[in-house]
Design a protein around this motif. Sequence first.
Motif, PDB file in Angstrom:
ATOM      1  N   LYS A 113       0.773  -1.234   0.335  1.00  0.00           N
ATOM      2  CA  LYS A 113       0.404   0.111  -0.488  1.00  0.00           C
ATOM      3  C   LYS A 113       0.643   1.287  -0.345  1.00  0.00           C
ATOM      4  O   LYS A 113       0.900   2.347  -0.847  1.00  0.00           O
ATOM      5  N   TYR A 171       4.296   1.447  -1.306  1.00  0.00           N
ATOM      6  CA  TYR A 171       4.733   1.482  -1.943  1.00  0.00           C
ATOM      7  C   TYR A 171       3.812   2.110  -4.077  1.00  0.00           C
ATOM      8  O   TYR A 171       4.085   2.535  -3.929  1.00  0.00           O
ATOM      9  N   LYS A 172       2.535   1.726  -3.301  1.00  0.00           N
ATOM     10  CA  LYS A 172       1.532   2.192  -4.060  1.00  0.00           C
ATOM     11  C   LYS A 172       1.222   3.696  -4.391  1.00  0.00           C
ATOM     12  O   LYS A 172       0.933   4.528  -5.117  1.00  0.00           O
ATOM     13  N   LYS A 173       1.179   3.946  -2.509  1.00  0.00           N
ATOM     14  CA  LYS A 173       1.319   5.299  -2.534  1.00  0.00           C
ATOM     15  C   LYS A 173       2.437   6.452  -3.075  1.00  0.00           C
ATOM     16  O   LYS A 173       2.092   7.785  -3.545  1.00  0.00           O
ATOM     17  N   ASN A 186       4.465   5.755  -5.152  1.00  0.00           N
ATOM     18  CA  ASN A 186       4.219   5.925  -6.924  1.00  0.00           C
ATOM     19  C   ASN A 186       5.439   5.970  -7.315  1.00  0.00           C
ATOM     20  O   ASN A 186       5.817   6.944  -8.018  1.00  0.00           O
ATOM     21  N   LEU A 206      -4.637  -3.760  -6.372  1.00  0.00           N
ATOM     22  CA  LEU A 206      -4.013  -2.290  -6.241  1.00  0.00           C
ATOM     23  C   LEU A 206      -3.355  -2.001  -8.009  1.00  0.00           C
ATOM     24  O   LEU A 206      -3.110  -0.817  -7.883  1.00  0.00           O
ATOM     25  N   ILE A 240      -1.245  -2.901  -9.395  1.00  0.00           N
ATOM     26  CA  ILE A 240       0.722  -3.065 -10.108  1.00  0.00           C
ATOM     27  C   ILE A 240       1.158  -4.260  -9.923  1.00  0.00           C
ATOM     28  O   ILE A 240       2.355  -4.729  -9.564  1.00  0.00           O
TER      29      ILE A 240
END
Length: 380
Positions: A226, A228-230, A232, A262, A264
């Motif tokens: 989460k 890591y996704k944020k 970017n 997510l 990804i």
Amino acid sequence: MKKIGLLIDTLIGGGAERIVLNFAETFAKFGHEVHIILIKDVIEHEINPTLYTIHTLSHDGELSKYKFINKILLAQRLKKVVATIETNAKPFDLFISNAEDMDLLAKKAKLKNFYIRYRNSMFVYYKSKFEHTSGFKRLRRKLKFKLQFKSRYDNQNIITVSKALVDDITKQMNIKPRMIQCIYNPFDFETIRKRAEEENLNIPKEKYIIYAAKFENRKNQKLLVKAYKKANTPLPLVLIGNTHTSSDKQYLKELKDLIKELGIEDKIIFPGFQKNPYPWIKNAELFVMSSNSEGLPLVLVEALVLGTKIVSTDCPTGPSEVLVDELKEFLSPVGDIEGLANNIQKALESYPKIEDKYIEKFKASYSIEQYLQLCAKGNS
């Protein structure tokens, strides 16, 4: 020369098991006789039988289908194995237990010169036994496990792997040990760096972020993906690890479902368990740890030894004793997605020089010398 016994359940592919092998190799290199005693005949790590001897109490840990009787039989088997090793030879100078089941078996076997090396937050582990319950069931489980911990660890010789664990055990859990002392785990810098140079053709040629840990709730890879996704970032995320129990496998499935949700999937790499994770860690742009609790995370120390930048949750216990001084700013609260994401971005942009002062206290020679002093005390 001292005779050292290292006790652990198995040598599955985990951090605690790797530390036991580090202990074995380091004691052996300092000229001592080392025996590793396992409850189950399970070995996934690379071993070096020229340096130490491995003994097993059973094939699968089950000598009886009745749990209480099984523990008695295993304790008797442990006592017998120790007696066999000592036949017509020098007795053991020191036993170090490295797993909860072995803590109990060694106590039942009444081994002399026996020390429990406590490895994770006892208080967090205790809370996990009742935190998802309520009412009478919650009260019953709190009492049951508090008594269980007291029974197992009161009046025992305890070595903690971080300073914070001393308060965790004695103040938060109200355990009254015979003695308690912090000794950091031994790290063989030369061996870690040498093994990091081994060729591995599976390592990505591009820059990447990495986390190496068993897939389970405590390691909280869900938080990491989460964050890591944020964050970017264009860098892929490598997740090294394995599963052993059905709950681990369920956790990994949920993690992969979350990654798909997510969007990804194409940025996450799952290379599986690595017997030699050091080339992966050395070649990473950033190591990110997302754990809810630890003892002293060996992967953080190893990453620093290899000069790899780190960000981590400030979980109980250990990370705040590894990431000190200028590195403290790269700690974020447990469960804080935004905090971890911000630290990932910040570390990728700029990071302090990783100097020897950060790892000096983890030298193997310091740790081994303190353990050898325990031999001289001769606690029974």
